[in-house]
Design a protein around this motif. Structure first.
Motif, mmCIF file in Angstrom:
data_model
loop_
_atom_site.group_PDB
_atom_site.id
_atom_site.type_symbol
_atom_site.label_atom_id
_atom_site.label_comp_id
_atom_site.label_asym_id
_atom_site.label_seq_id
_atom_site.Cartn_x
_atom_site.Cartn_y
_atom_site.Cartn_z
ATOM 1 N N UNK A 334 0.843 -1.212 0.000
ATOM 2 C CA UNK A 334 0.000 0.000 0.000
ATOM 3 C C UNK A 334 0.873 1.254 0.000
ATOM 4 N N UNK A 335 1.924 1.258 0.796
ATOM 5 C CA UNK A 335 2.839 2.401 0.810
ATOM 6 C C UNK A 335 3.520 2.555 -0.546
ATOM 7 N N UNK A 336 3.945 1.441 -1.109
ATOM 8 C CA UNK A 336 4.635 1.485 -2.397
ATOM 9 C C UNK A 336 3.758 2.116 -3.476
ATOM 10 N N UNK A 337 2.470 1.764 -3.503
ATOM 11 C CA UNK A 337 1.570 2.342 -4.507
ATOM 12 C C UNK A 337 1.465 3.858 -4.343
ATOM 13 N N UNK A 338 1.352 4.308 -3.111
ATOM 14 C CA UNK A 338 1.247 5.755 -2.874
ATOM 15 C C UNK A 338 2.532 6.471 -3.273
ATOM 16 N N UNK A 339 3.668 5.899 -2.912
ATOM 17 C CA UNK A 339 4.936 6.547 -3.258
ATOM 18 C C UNK A 339 5.141 6.576 -4.766
ATOM 19 N N UNK A 340 4.698 5.546 -5.450
ATOM 20 C CA UNK A 340 4.803 5.554 -6.910
ATOM 21 C C UNK A 340 3.974 6.703 -7.495
ATOM 22 N N UNK A 341 2.779 6.906 -6.959
ATOM 23 C CA UNK A 341 1.941 8.010 -7.433
ATOM 24 C C UNK A 341 2.583 9.361 -7.130
ATOM 25 N N UNK A 342 3.163 9.507 -5.942
ATOM 26 C CA UNK A 342 3.809 10.768 -5.569
ATOM 27 C C UNK A 342 4.991 11.053 -6.490
ATOM 28 N N UNK A 343 5.797 10.039 -6.744
ATOM 29 C CA UNK A 343 6.964 10.215 -7.605
ATOM 30 C C UNK A 343 6.541 10.588 -9.020
ATOM 31 N N UNK A 344 5.483 9.977 -9.508
ATOM 32 C CA UNK A 344 4.978 10.322 -10.842
ATOM 33 C C UNK A 344 4.501 11.769 -10.881
ATOM 34 N N UNK A 345 3.769 12.171 -9.858
ATOM 35 C CA UNK A 345 3.232 13.535 -9.813
ATOM 36 C C UNK A 345 4.338 14.577 -9.667
ATOM 37 N N UNK A 346 5.431 14.201 -8.990
ATOM 38 C CA UNK A 346 6.489 15.169 -8.704
ATOM 39 C C UNK A 346 7.801 14.783 -9.403
ATOM 40 N N UNK A 347 7.662 14.287 -10.609
ATOM 41 C CA UNK A 347 8.845 13.890 -11.374
ATOM 42 C C UNK A 347 9.800 15.061 -11.581
ATOM 43 N N UNK A 348 9.237 16.277 -11.666
ATOM 44 C CA UNK A 348 10.065 17.464 -11.871
ATOM 45 C C UNK A 348 11.008 17.720 -10.696
ATOM 46 N N UNK A 349 10.699 17.144 -9.528
ATOM 47 C CA UNK A 349 11.542 17.321 -8.344
ATOM 48 C C UNK A 349 12.595 16.234 -8.224
ATOM 49 N N UNK A 350 12.625 15.341 -9.211
ATOM 50 C CA UNK A 350 13.588 14.249 -9.175
ATOM 51 C C UNK A 350 13.349 13.286 -8.036
ATOM 52 N N UNK A 351 12.082 13.105 -7.671
ATOM 53 C CA UNK A 351 11.754 12.242 -6.544
ATOM 54 C C UNK A 351 11.901 10.768 -6.927
ATOM 55 N N UNK A 364 14.385 13.213 -2.467
ATOM 56 C CA UNK A 364 14.300 14.377 -3.351
ATOM 57 C C UNK A 364 15.702 14.840 -3.722
ATOM 58 N N UNK A 365 15.843 15.378 -4.945
ATOM 59 C CA UNK A 365 17.151 15.888 -5.371
ATOM 60 C C UNK A 365 17.598 17.038 -4.478
ATOM 61 N N UNK A 366 16.653 17.875 -4.064
ATOM 62 C CA UNK A 366 16.955 18.968 -3.153
ATOM 63 C C UNK A 366 16.778 18.465 -1.725
ATOM 64 N N UNK A 367 17.866 18.293 -0.965
ATOM 65 C CA UNK A 367 17.732 17.747 0.388
ATOM 66 C C UNK A 367 16.793 18.547 1.276
ATOM 67 N N UNK A 368 16.722 19.859 1.060
ATOM 68 C CA UNK A 368 15.859 20.695 1.895
ATOM 69 C C UNK A 368 14.391 20.326 1.721
ATOM 70 N N UNK A 369 14.053 19.736 0.596
ATOM 71 C CA UNK A 369 12.659 19.382 0.340
ATOM 72 C C UNK A 369 12.182 18.308 1.317
ATOM 73 N N UNK A 370 13.026 17.321 1.587
ATOM 74 C CA UNK A 370 12.638 16.260 2.510
ATOM 75 C C UNK A 370 12.356 16.830 3.901
ATOM 76 N N UNK A 371 13.202 17.730 4.356
ATOM 77 C CA UNK A 371 12.980 18.372 5.659
ATOM 78 C C UNK A 371 11.693 19.167 5.656
ATOM 79 N N UNK A 372 11.416 19.867 4.561
ATOM 80 C CA UNK A 372 10.192 20.665 4.461
ATOM 81 C C UNK A 372 8.958 19.772 4.477
ATOM 82 N N UNK A 373 9.029 18.632 3.809
ATOM 83 C CA UNK A 373 7.899 17.697 3.805
ATOM 84 C C UNK A 373 7.629 17.196 5.219
ATOM 85 N N UNK A 374 8.669 16.837 5.931
ATOM 86 C CA UNK A 374 8.484 16.342 7.306
ATOM 87 C C UNK A 374 7.932 17.428 8.216
#
Length: 422
Positions: A334-351, A364-374
């Motif tokens: 279930x987690x894998x399916x959601x992450x696949x959708x997120x990565x597809x939606x945010x391909x521009x972020x190099x996720x 994420x290619x930009x390390x600051x993005x992961x911190x911002x998401x959390x």
């Protein structure tokens, strides 16, 4: 969720600057149950952190709590060093019958102290004693603990620098896919072992995590692990698997190395082995390696009897019928399916994403993005942490007992948090 800044003055005035998790989650937590924590103002937080993997069975699991309360109310032994107790006997019998025998393992059980780094230190010490050699091989981006021996086989430069002295007798090698598949597995390692001019001291052992949790959720392939085990056999090196965070069912099977079909010489286990979040650590090793002299390795808190009680209760409740493994793998899909959708939606972020069972990472290619998401997830009522050498990975580590509804709730928050930080 609107967050009112709590009064943290006593923590800031009295507690050391070394504190870390509290900086990411500025709340004063008061109680917890199952997959949720509650702060002193009554706000609710879904937990995708699980005590850094120490709470695989959730907070205040009622089955484990009942066993613990019953034990304490009858004045059961709480502290006994390594003396024989009824609680230790019950745990050893349960661990043997539920975990070891069904897997055809005859490993001896050692209680090295209450923490994961205690288990790693004892594993390294035993390997050196058995082989009569000092060198230990570890892997890039490894994390094995914060005491000096464990730091010597840890990759993170920031954590290593905190030692304040040279960290010696450890040699790093590339973890699976560290070189992006450009070179064959172990070609450098084996070349050094076979070349008398390489300068590599013959190692006593190799220590490895099958999934590097703190290193960024780097997942070793089963074939890579099998090749590593074969390399160790051919070159007279012991294989140590650090299963402190990934064991106790985190990747599906009880031990994370089971998928690869290998049986390590030494295994370190901690975090969720106590079941209830109580400190407990085990070092497991093949019987022929048990060359310790009595008292040669000891510690005041190596016999945590309340943890023996909850550990045995957890094994009996969750590991006798195979259902926990099936449930964990299903939740992971279930987690894998959601992450696949997120990565597809945010391909521009190099996720990108990766994981096994109920441990996953969203990079994420930009390390600051992961911190911002959390940070945004916390505002929305979800606890997530980052991992990786640059904190570039959002790390998913929910309790194994999480319900489908709770999992979906958390994944919805993650999806929103990624969108809100785009």
């Amino acid at each position: 969720m609107t967050i009112t800044q709590p009064d943290l003055s006593v923590f800031e005035a009295v507690e050391s600057e070394v504190r870390s998790y509290c900086r990411s989650w500025p709340a004063i937590f008061d109680r917890a149950q199952g997959s949720y924590l509650y702060d002193e103002d009554g706000r609710t937080y879904l937990d995708f952190f699980a005590g850094a993997g120490s709470l695989n069975y959730g907070h205040n699991n009622p089955v484990l709590k009942r066993a613990l309360i019953d034990y304490l109310e009858r004045d059961g032994i709480t502290h006994a060093l390594d003396m024989s107790t009824t609680a230790k006997r019950a745990f050893l019998e349960t661990f043997r019958d539920v975990v070891l025998r069904p897997r055809d393992m005859d490993h001896k059980v050692m209680f090295p102290g209450p923490t994961g780094t205690n288990a790693v230190e004892s594993a390294l010490k035993l390997a050196r004693k058995v082989k009569g050699r000092e060198s230990i091989v570890s892997f890039t981006n490894a994390f094995h603990g914060m005491s000096l021996g464990s730091l010597a086989v840890t990759g993170n430069a920031f954590k290593r620098a905190g030692a304040g002295i040279p960290l010696v007798h450890g040699t790093p090698m590339p973890f699976d896919d560290y070189l992006d598949g450009r070179t064959p597995d172990f070609i450098w390692f084996e070349r050094l072992l076979e070349d008398s001019g390489s300068g590599l001291n013959q190692p006593a052992a190799v220590i490895v995590e099958t999934v590097q949790g703190e290193g960024g959720i780097n997942v070793a392939r089963a074939e890579w692990l099998r090749a590593l085990a074969d390399l160790c056999r051919r070159h007279d090196m012991l294989l140590i698997v650090d299963d402190i965070q990934m064991g106790c069912g985190r990747t599906g099977p009880f031990f994370s190395f089971e998928e690869a079909g290998i049986v390590p010489d030494i295994i370190t286990v901690s975090k969720s082995i106590g079941g209830y979040g109580l400190p407990l650590a085990l070092t497991l090793f093949r019987p022929e390696l048990d060359i310790w002299e009595p008292g040669e390795h000891n510690g005041t808190f190596r016999g945590n009897n309340p943890a023996f009680v909850t550990a045995a209760a957890a094994l009996n409740a969750y590991w006798t019928d195979g259902q926990m493994e099936k449930q964990t793998l299903a939740r992971g899909e279930r987690i894998e399916r959601t992450l696949r959708d997120i990565v597809t939606e945010h391909a521009h972020a190099g996720a990108t994403f990766r994981g096994r069972g109920l441990v996953w990472g969203l990079e994420f290619q930009d390390p600051a993005r992961a911190t911002a998401v959390c940070r945004r997830a916390f505002e929305l009522g979800l606890l997530l942490e980052t991992s990786g050498p640059q904190s570039e990975v959002v790390k998913f580590l929910p309790p194994l007992t999480i319900t489908p509804e709770e999992l979906d709730e958390g994944l919805r928050i993650v999806t929103r948090a990624v969108r809100d930080t785009d």
